[in-house]
Design a protein around this motif. Sequence first.
Motif, PDB file in Angstrom:
ATOM      1  N   MET A 250      36.023  53.019  47.869  1.00 14.45           N
ATOM      2  CA  MET A 250      35.652  54.250  48.577  1.00 14.45           C
ATOM      3  C   MET A 250      34.633  55.083  47.800  1.00 14.45           C
ATOM      4  O   MET A 250      33.638  55.523  48.326  1.00 14.45           O
ATOM      5  CB  MET A 250      36.887  55.093  48.818  1.00 14.45           C
ATOM      6  N   GLY A 251      34.903  55.325  46.555  1.00 16.72           N
ATOM      7  CA  GLY A 251      33.992  56.148  45.767  1.00 16.72           C
ATOM      8  C   GLY A 251      33.008  55.265  45.035  1.00 16.72           C
ATOM      9  O   GLY A 251      33.125  54.047  45.042  1.00 16.72           O
ATOM     10  N   THR A 252      32.028  55.890  44.386  1.00 20.15           N
ATOM     11  CA  THR A 252      31.051  55.104  43.657  1.00 20.15           C
ATOM     12  C   THR A 252      31.386  55.065  42.166  1.00 20.15           C
ATOM     13  O   THR A 252      30.923  54.203  41.457  1.00 20.15           O
ATOM     14  CB  THR A 252      29.644  55.684  43.845  1.00 20.15           C
ATOM     15  N   GLY A 253      32.158  56.040  41.704  1.00 24.43           N
ATOM     16  CA  GLY A 253      32.425  56.118  40.266  1.00 24.43           C
ATOM     17  C   GLY A 253      33.644  55.318  39.878  1.00 24.43           C
ATOM     18  O   GLY A 253      34.645  55.303  40.577  1.00 24.43           O
ATOM     19  N   GLY A 254      33.580  54.635  38.770  1.00 21.82           N
ATOM     20  CA  GLY A 254      34.759  53.954  38.229  1.00 21.82           C
ATOM     21  C   GLY A 254      35.078  54.591  36.894  1.00 21.82           C
ATOM     22  O   GLY A 254      34.606  55.678  36.590  1.00 21.82           O
TER      23      GLY A 254
ATOM     24  N   VAL B 174      30.300  71.927  45.188  1.00 22.85           N
ATOM     25  CA  VAL B 174      29.073  71.198  44.875  1.00 22.85           C
ATOM     26  C   VAL B 174      29.167  69.744  45.318  1.00 22.85           C
ATOM     27  O   VAL B 174      30.215  69.111  45.190  1.00 22.85           O
ATOM     28  CB  VAL B 174      28.822  71.213  43.337  1.00 22.85           C
ATOM     29  N   ASN B 175      28.068  69.236  45.829  1.00 30.33           N
ATOM     30  CA  ASN B 175      27.945  67.792  46.059  1.00 30.33           C
ATOM     31  C   ASN B 175      26.492  67.422  45.801  1.00 30.33           C
ATOM     32  O   ASN B 175      25.625  68.293  45.672  1.00 30.33           O
ATOM     33  CB  ASN B 175      28.362  67.428  47.493  1.00 30.33           C
ATOM     34  N   GLU B 176      26.254  66.135  45.717  1.00 29.45           N
ATOM     35  CA  GLU B 176      24.876  65.687  45.634  1.00 29.45           C
ATOM     36  C   GLU B 176      24.238  65.859  47.013  1.00 29.45           C
ATOM     37  O   GLU B 176      24.919  65.715  48.038  1.00 29.45           O
ATOM     38  CB  GLU B 176      24.840  64.213  45.227  1.00 29.45           C
ATOM     39  N   ASN B 177      22.953  66.193  47.036  1.00 26.82           N
ATOM     40  CA  ASN B 177      22.262  66.283  48.326  1.00 26.82           C
ATOM     41  C   ASN B 177      21.866  64.874  48.763  1.00 26.82           C
ATOM     42  O   ASN B 177      20.728  64.438  48.597  1.00 26.82           O
ATOM     43  CB  ASN B 177      21.037  67.199  48.216  1.00 26.82           C
ATOM     44  N   ASP B 178      22.834  64.164  49.305  1.00 29.61           N
ATOM     45  CA  ASP B 178      22.628  62.744  49.645  1.00 29.61           C
ATOM     46  C   ASP B 178      21.621  62.539  50.766  1.00 29.61           C
ATOM     47  O   ASP B 178      21.152  61.424  50.976  1.00 29.61           O
ATOM     48  CB  ASP B 178      23.967  62.109  50.064  1.00 29.61           C
ATOM     49  N   THR B 179      21.295  63.587  51.500  1.00 25.28           N
ATOM     50  CA  THR B 179      20.339  63.418  52.606  1.00 25.28           C
ATOM     51  C   THR B 179      18.926  63.188  52.079  1.00 25.28           C
ATOM     52  O   THR B 179      18.089  62.636  52.782  1.00 25.28           O
ATOM     53  CB  THR B 179      20.322  64.647  53.541  1.00 25.28           C
TER      54      THR B 179
ATOM     55  N   SER C 111      33.207  64.838  46.544  1.00 24.23           N
ATOM     56  CA  SER C 111      32.547  63.732  47.251  1.00 24.23           C
ATOM     57  C   SER C 111      33.059  63.752  48.684  1.00 24.23           C
ATOM     58  O   SER C 111      33.722  64.700  49.090  1.00 24.23           O
ATOM     59  CB  SER C 111      32.912  62.400  46.616  1.00 24.23           C
ATOM     60  N   GLY C 112      32.741  62.719  49.406  1.00 21.39           N
ATOM     61  CA  GLY C 112      33.328  62.565  50.730  1.00 21.39           C
ATOM     62  C   GLY C 112      32.365  62.728  51.883  1.00 21.39           C
ATOM     63  O   GLY C 112      32.708  62.381  53.016  1.00 21.39           O
ATOM     64  N   ALA C 113      31.154  63.237  51.612  1.00 21.80           N
ATOM     65  CA  ALA C 113      30.233  63.501  52.719  1.00 21.80           C
ATOM     66  C   ALA C 113      29.926  62.220  53.507  1.00 21.80           C
ATOM     67  O   ALA C 113      30.041  62.198  54.746  1.00 21.80           O
ATOM     68  CB  ALA C 113      28.949  64.119  52.185  1.00 21.80           C
ATOM     69  N   ILE C 114      29.552  61.177  52.790  1.00 23.67           N
ATOM     70  CA  ILE C 114      29.140  59.945  53.480  1.00 23.67           C
ATOM     71  C   ILE C 114      30.333  59.327  54.212  1.00 23.67           C
ATOM     72  O   ILE C 114      30.242  58.961  55.398  1.00 23.67           O
ATOM     73  CB  ILE C 114      28.513  58.944  52.480  1.00 23.67           C
ATOM     74  N   ALA C 115      31.474  59.284  53.522  1.00 22.51           N
ATOM     75  CA  ALA C 115      32.677  58.685  54.129  1.00 22.51           C
ATOM     76  C   ALA C 115      33.108  59.456  55.379  1.00 22.51           C
ATOM     77  O   ALA C 115      33.422  58.849  56.417  1.00 22.51           O
ATOM     78  CB  ALA C 115      33.796  58.655  53.096  1.00 22.51           C
ATOM     79  N   VAL C 116      33.099  60.781  55.302  1.00 23.08           N
ATOM     80  CA  VAL C 116      33.523  61.594  56.451  1.00 23.08           C
ATOM     81  C   VAL C 116      32.513  61.457  57.601  1.00 23.08           C
ATOM     82  O   VAL C 116      32.885  61.361  58.772  1.00 23.08           O
ATOM     83  CB  VAL C 116      33.691  63.079  56.028  1.00 23.08           C
TER      84      VAL C 116
ATOM     85  N   GLY D 193      37.109  62.830  44.037  1.00 20.28           N
ATOM     86  CA  GLY D 193      36.343  61.723  44.614  1.00 20.28           C
ATOM     87  C   GLY D 193      36.828  61.370  46.008  1.00 20.28           C
ATOM     88  O   GLY D 193      37.912  61.806  46.423  1.00 20.28           O
ATOM     89  N   SER D 194      36.033  60.575  46.694  1.00 20.43           N
ATOM     90  CA  SER D 194      36.363  60.191  48.072  1.00 20.43           C
ATOM     91  C   SER D 194      37.746  59.550  48.168  1.00 20.43           C
ATOM     92  O   SER D 194      38.500  59.827  49.098  1.00 20.43           O
ATOM     93  CB  SER D 194      35.335  59.197  48.615  1.00 20.43           C
ATOM     94  N   SER D 195      38.091  58.708  47.176  1.00 19.64           N
ATOM     95  CA  SER D 195      39.363  57.979  47.290  1.00 19.64           C
ATOM     96  C   SER D 195      40.564  58.922  47.249  1.00 19.64           C
ATOM     97  O   SER D 195      41.614  58.611  47.799  1.00 19.64           O
ATOM     98  CB  SER D 195      39.478  56.920  46.199  1.00 19.64           C
TER      99      SER D 195
ATOM    100  N   SER E 240      23.688  59.077  41.210  1.00 20.76           N
ATOM    101  CA  SER E 240      24.415  57.816  41.432  1.00 20.76           C
ATOM    102  C   SER E 240      25.923  57.993  41.619  1.00 20.76           C
ATOM    103  O   SER E 240      26.540  57.246  42.332  1.00 20.76           O
ATOM    104  CB  SER E 240      24.102  56.743  40.397  1.00 20.76           C
ATOM    105  N   ASP E 241      26.545  58.948  40.966  1.00 25.28           N
ATOM    106  CA  ASP E 241      27.965  59.201  41.269  1.00 25.28           C
ATOM    107  C   ASP E 241      28.308  60.640  40.894  1.00 25.28           C
ATOM    108  O   ASP E 241      27.613  61.275  40.113  1.00 25.28           O
ATOM    109  CB  ASP E 241      28.871  58.196  40.571  1.00 25.28           C
ATOM    110  N   ASN E 242      29.394  61.112  41.476  1.00 24.72           N
ATOM    111  CA  ASN E 242      29.756  62.519  41.280  1.00 24.72           C
ATOM    112  C   ASN E 242      30.466  62.794  39.958  1.00 24.72           C
ATOM    113  O   ASN E 242      30.646  63.952  39.600  1.00 24.72           O
ATOM    114  CB  ASN E 242      30.594  63.018  42.463  1.00 24.72           C
ATOM    115  N   ASP E 243      30.870  61.734  39.230  1.00 29.66           N
ATOM    116  CA  ASP E 243      31.396  61.966  37.878  1.00 29.66           C
ATOM    117  C   ASP E 243      30.256  62.523  37.020  1.00 29.66           C
ATOM    118  O   ASP E 243      30.406  63.526  36.318  1.00 29.66           O
ATOM    119  CB  ASP E 243      31.916  60.658  37.263  1.00 29.66           C
TER     120      ASP E 243
HETATM  121  N1  GLU Z   1      27.918  62.191  47.118  1.00 32.49           N
HETATM  122  C1  GLU Z   1      28.671  61.145  47.754  1.00 32.49           C
HETATM  123  C2  GLU Z   1      29.369  61.666  49.011  1.00 32.49           C
HETATM  124  O1  GLU Z   1      29.637  62.840  49.105  1.00 32.49           O
HETATM  125  C3  GLU Z   1      29.731  60.547  46.877  1.00 32.49           C
HETATM  126  C4  GLU Z   1      29.344  60.057  45.536  1.00 32.49           C
HETATM  127  C5  GLU Z   1      30.569  59.632  44.724  1.00 32.49           C
HETATM  128  O2  GLU Z   1      31.620  59.371  45.285  1.00 32.49           O
HETATM  129  O3  GLU Z   1      30.477  59.573  43.493  1.00 32.49           O
HETATM  130  O4  GLU Z   1      29.677  60.898  49.882  1.00 32.49           O
END
Ligand code: GLU
Length: 286
Positions: free
Chosen positions: A224-228, A146-151, A58-63, A19-21, A162-165
Motif C-alpha cells: 500500500m505505501g511506498t516506504g519500507g 502535510v503531503n507531497e504534491n503528487d499532482t 499519505s493516502g491521497a493516491i489510494a483514496v 502511511g497509507s497502510s 519518493s516516500d513520505n518517510d
Molecule cells: N504521497 C503519497 C499519497 O499520498 C504517498 C507516499 C507514501 O506513501 O510514502 O498517496
Amino acid sequence: MNNIREQIKDKKKIVVKIGSSSLQHSETGDLDYIRLEKLVRELCDISNQGKEVVLVTSGAIAVGKKAVNLKTIEGQTQAEAMAVKQACSAIGQARLMMAYQKLFSEYNHVAAQILMTKITIANDISRHNAQNTFRELLNLGVIPIVNENDTVATDEIDLSFSDNDFLSAIVAAIIGADLLVLLSDIDGLYTDDPNKNKDAKLIPYVERITDEMLGMAKGPSTDMGTGGMSSKVGAAGIANDAGADMVIINGDDMEHINQLLAGEEIGTLFKAHKTTHFHLKNYLDR
Ligand code: GLU
C-alpha cells in the motif's frame, strides 16, 4: 535508556507521520475511519497539552483510486500510468482533507493543508516561504497537515520525495521539531524481517545508524505505501542530524502515541545528534 524515554515527555514540537497502510482497511483499501478518528483525537490532545504538532499523511493516491474505482489498466505506458496516479492524488487529497477537517473540527481544532515537492526545499525562496507558513500556522495553534504534491511531483524528473518517510524528516528539519514519530505497520526496527524470521528481535534504541543496521532494514512490508523500513532508517538519518529524535511505533493502535509521549518504552528510538551547519539541501539527493 529509561532516562532517554523520560525525555520524550518534554518534547515540544512533534511531527507525526502516518502511511497509507495504517489509514486503510487492508481487505478493501477503504479508509479506516475509527483509526483516523483516534489519530486525530491523539493529535488534538497533544495540541491541548500546549505542544506544537504537525501531521504528515499519505493516502491521497489510494483514496483517489478507490473513489473512482480504478483498477489496473493493461498496456499503459509509464507516462500514462503516472498521469492517472496524479489525477487520483488530486481526487484523493481533497477527500482525505475533507475527512481530516471534519474530525479536527469535532475536537474544536483548526487544520490546514500544506503540499510540498522537492523543489519547495531545493529553492531557497520557496523553502523560506514554507518555513514561514509552518511557523505562522503553529503560532496560530493550527495543526498543519502535510503531503507531497503528487499532482505535479513525478519520479522521472526528480521532483519527488519518493516516500513520505523522507518528506516527514524534511518537515521535522524545516520546522526545527524535537521529535518525529513514524506510525508503521510493525513495532519498530528488528534485527531481521520478523515476518520471515521468528528469532528477529526488536531494537528499542539506536544511538547511531550503522551500515549493519541499514542492512537489517528490509523493503516495504505491504504493497500500500511506498516506504519500507529502509526509508524509515533513512528518514532517521535526516531527522537525527537536524536535531530531532525519531521513533518508529506501530500504528495499529493510536494509544501508542500517548504511551510514547508518556515515556513508555515502545518502538525504536533513534537518538538525535544535531550536526553543526546542518543544511537541508544536502539531504535532497537520495
Ligand atoms: N504521497 C503519497 C499519497 O499520498 C504517498 C507516499 C507514501 O506513501 O510514502 O498517496
